[in-house]
Design a protein around this motif. Structure first.
Motif, PDB file in Angstrom:
ATOM      1  N   ALA A 125      -3.241   8.911   0.625  1.00 27.95           N
ATOM      2  CA  ALA A 125      -3.601   7.804   1.512  1.00 27.95           C
ATOM      3  C   ALA A 125      -4.086   6.640   0.663  1.00 27.95           C
ATOM      4  O   ALA A 125      -4.698   6.845  -0.380  1.00 27.95           O
ATOM      5  N   VAL A 126      -3.799   5.413   1.133  1.00 26.91           N
ATOM      6  CA  VAL A 126      -4.326   4.195   0.520  1.00 26.91           C
ATOM      7  C   VAL A 126      -4.741   3.281   1.657  1.00 26.91           C
ATOM      8  O   VAL A 126      -3.943   3.004   2.551  1.00 26.91           O
ATOM      9  N   VAL A 127      -5.990   2.836   1.628  1.00 27.04           N
ATOM     10  CA  VAL A 127      -6.538   1.999   2.700  1.00 27.04           C
ATOM     11  C   VAL A 127      -7.214   0.782   2.084  1.00 27.04           C
ATOM     12  O   VAL A 127      -7.904   0.897   1.066  1.00 27.04           O
ATOM     13  N   LEU A 128      -7.017  -0.366   2.701  1.00 28.34           N
ATOM     14  CA  LEU A 128      -7.724  -1.585   2.334  1.00 28.34           C
ATOM     15  C   LEU A 128      -8.695  -1.884   3.462  1.00 28.34           C
ATOM     16  O   LEU A 128      -8.293  -1.926   4.630  1.00 28.34           O
ATOM     17  N   SER A 129      -9.973  -2.055   3.133  1.00 30.65           N
ATOM     18  CA  SER A 129     -10.950  -2.365   4.175  1.00 30.65           C
ATOM     19  C   SER A 129     -11.821  -3.532   3.742  1.00 30.65           C
ATOM     20  O   SER A 129     -11.890  -3.880   2.562  1.00 30.65           O
ATOM     21  N   ASP A 130     -12.477  -4.137   4.728  1.00 33.95           N
ATOM     22  CA  ASP A 130     -13.346  -5.267   4.431  1.00 33.95           C
ATOM     23  C   ASP A 130     -14.773  -4.792   4.179  1.00 33.95           C
ATOM     24  O   ASP A 130     -15.060  -3.593   4.218  1.00 33.95           O
ATOM     25  N   ASP A 131     -15.673  -5.744   3.929  1.00 33.01           N
ATOM     26  CA  ASP A 131     -17.040  -5.363   3.582  1.00 33.01           C
ATOM     27  C   ASP A 131     -17.868  -4.889   4.772  1.00 33.01           C
ATOM     28  O   ASP A 131     -18.993  -4.443   4.603  1.00 33.01           O
ATOM     29  N   ALA A 132     -17.284  -4.935   5.965  1.00 34.94           N
ATOM     30  CA  ALA A 132     -17.946  -4.357   7.136  1.00 34.94           C
ATOM     31  C   ALA A 132     -17.471  -2.924   7.369  1.00 34.94           C
ATOM     32  O   ALA A 132     -17.895  -2.272   8.320  1.00 34.94           O
ATOM     33  N   GLY A 133     -16.578  -2.442   6.505  1.00 37.11           N
ATOM     34  CA  GLY A 133     -16.055  -1.091   6.655  1.00 37.11           C
ATOM     35  C   GLY A 133     -14.906  -0.988   7.640  1.00 37.11           C
ATOM     36  O   GLY A 133     -14.536   0.107   8.044  1.00 37.11           O
ATOM     37  N   LEU A 134     -14.325  -2.133   8.000  1.00 37.32           N
ATOM     38  CA  LEU A 134     -13.207  -2.137   8.942  1.00 37.32           C
ATOM     39  C   LEU A 134     -11.885  -2.114   8.181  1.00 37.32           C
ATOM     40  O   LEU A 134     -11.682  -2.911   7.260  1.00 37.32           O
ATOM     41  N   PRO A 135     -10.991  -1.223   8.547  1.00 37.83           N
ATOM     42  CA  PRO A 135      -9.695  -1.161   7.854  1.00 37.83           C
ATOM     43  C   PRO A 135      -8.852  -2.390   8.150  1.00 37.83           C
ATOM     44  O   PRO A 135      -8.760  -2.828   9.293  1.00 37.83           O
ATOM     45  N   LEU A 136      -8.241  -2.949   7.103  1.00 34.73           N
ATOM     46  CA  LEU A 136      -7.360  -4.111   7.240  1.00 34.73           C
ATOM     47  C   LEU A 136      -5.896  -3.708   7.184  1.00 34.73           C
ATOM     48  O   LEU A 136      -5.055  -4.330   7.826  1.00 34.73           O
ATOM     49  N   LEU A 184       0.837  -1.205   0.000  1.00 35.03           N
ATOM     50  CA  LEU A 184       0.000   0.000   0.000  1.00 35.03           C
ATOM     51  C   LEU A 184       0.872   1.256   0.000  1.00 35.03           C
ATOM     52  O   LEU A 184       0.513   2.260  -0.646  1.00 35.03           O
ATOM     53  N   ASP A 185       2.017   1.201   0.679  1.00 36.34           N
ATOM     54  CA  ASP A 185       2.964   2.327   0.624  1.00 36.34           C
ATOM     55  C   ASP A 185       3.465   2.541  -0.802  1.00 36.34           C
ATOM     56  O   ASP A 185       3.557   3.673  -1.269  1.00 36.34           O
ATOM     57  N   ARG A 186       3.790   1.453  -1.487  1.00 34.84           N
ATOM     58  CA  ARG A 186       4.291   1.578  -2.856  1.00 34.84           C
ATOM     59  C   ARG A 186       3.202   2.069  -3.804  1.00 34.84           C
ATOM     60  O   ARG A 186       3.477   2.855  -4.712  1.00 34.84           O
ATOM     61  N   ILE A 187       1.968   1.620  -3.588  1.00 33.17           N
ATOM     62  CA  ILE A 187       0.850   2.116  -4.401  1.00 33.17           C
ATOM     63  C   ILE A 187       0.673   3.614  -4.172  1.00 33.17           C
ATOM     64  O   ILE A 187       0.491   4.382  -5.120  1.00 33.17           O
ATOM     65  N   ALA A 200      -8.251   5.092  -2.194  1.00 37.49           N
ATOM     66  CA  ALA A 200      -7.092   5.973  -2.372  1.00 37.49           C
ATOM     67  C   ALA A 200      -7.559   7.413  -2.433  1.00 37.49           C
ATOM     68  O   ALA A 200      -8.632   7.709  -2.959  1.00 37.49           O
ATOM     69  N   VAL A 201      -6.734   8.302  -1.892  1.00 39.54           N
ATOM     70  CA  VAL A 201      -7.037   9.738  -1.902  1.00 39.54           C
ATOM     71  C   VAL A 201      -5.917  10.461  -2.634  1.00 39.54           C
ATOM     72  O   VAL A 201      -4.741  10.254  -2.329  1.00 39.54           O
ATOM     73  N   ALA A 202      -6.302  11.279  -3.591  1.00 40.66           N
ATOM     74  CA  ALA A 202      -5.348  12.098  -4.339  1.00 40.66           C
ATOM     75  C   ALA A 202      -5.805  13.550  -4.278  1.00 40.66           C
ATOM     76  O   ALA A 202      -6.998  13.828  -4.152  1.00 40.66           O
ATOM     77  N   THR A 203      -4.857  14.462  -4.365  1.00 34.08           N
ATOM     78  CA  THR A 203      -5.181  15.883  -4.355  1.00 34.08           C
ATOM     79  C   THR A 203      -4.737  16.505  -5.671  1.00 34.08           C
ATOM     80  O   THR A 203      -3.572  16.369  -6.054  1.00 34.08           O
TER      81      THR A 203
END
Length: 152
Positions: free
Chosen positions: A53-64, A42-45, A127-130
């Motif tokens: 920011a790049v976050v991976l979360s599950d279908d319950a909305g919990l960050p993995l 995720l850092d490399r992405i 992912a968040v980009a500005t």
């Protein structure tokens, strides 16, 4: 002649930026392929895609997992949950469900949420980009690498 060239370059520059992003994300290494490499991936992405920011979360909305530059991870995961709710509602009775959701805020941030499956589980890559123009498929090259690590 210079005016026409300048106009064409100006019009095509967003397309060129998007293409460079797709190529950069397709070139991200997965490391050894173990789940411990997920945060590094995720850092490399984030680095290659110039994401804040790049976050991976599950279908319950919990960050993995999240890139080290991520902030407000729970809020980003909650935004991703909007895609899940939309996908479930729109996809009822066999209709095609959305796979991505893009939000553009007042501070010129673009939040891209991409729904995908690994071993039958629904996950979200956010992912968040500005100030960067993204397409709804901008994260697609990264999905294979995330899938590779999670399938180990």
């Amino acid at each position: 002649d210079n005016d026409l060239r300048s106009t064409v370059e100006h019009v095509l520059s967003p397309l060129a930026r998007r293409e460079r992003l797709l190529v950069a994300l397709a070139d991200v290494e997965t490391g050894s392929g173990h789940q411990g490499d997920l945060a590094r991936l995720l850092d490399r992405i984030a680095e290659k895609g110039q994401f804040r920011a790049v976050v991976l979360s599950d279908d319950a909305g919990l960050p993995l997992a999240a890139s080290s530059n991520s902030w407000d991870i729970e809020r980003l995961s909650a935004i991703g949950s909007l895609l899940l709710v939309s996908a479930d509602r729109i996809g009822r009775e066999g209709a095609a469900a959305p796979l991505s959701l893009m939000l553009h805020d007042e501070e010129n941030n673009v939040t891209l949420c991409r729904l995908f499956r690994v071993r039958g589980k629904r996950l979200l890559l956010i992912a968040v980009a500005t100030g960067v123009e993204l397409t709804s498929t901008a994260l697609d090259p990264a999905l294979t690498m995330v899938d590779t690590i999670l399938s180990q």
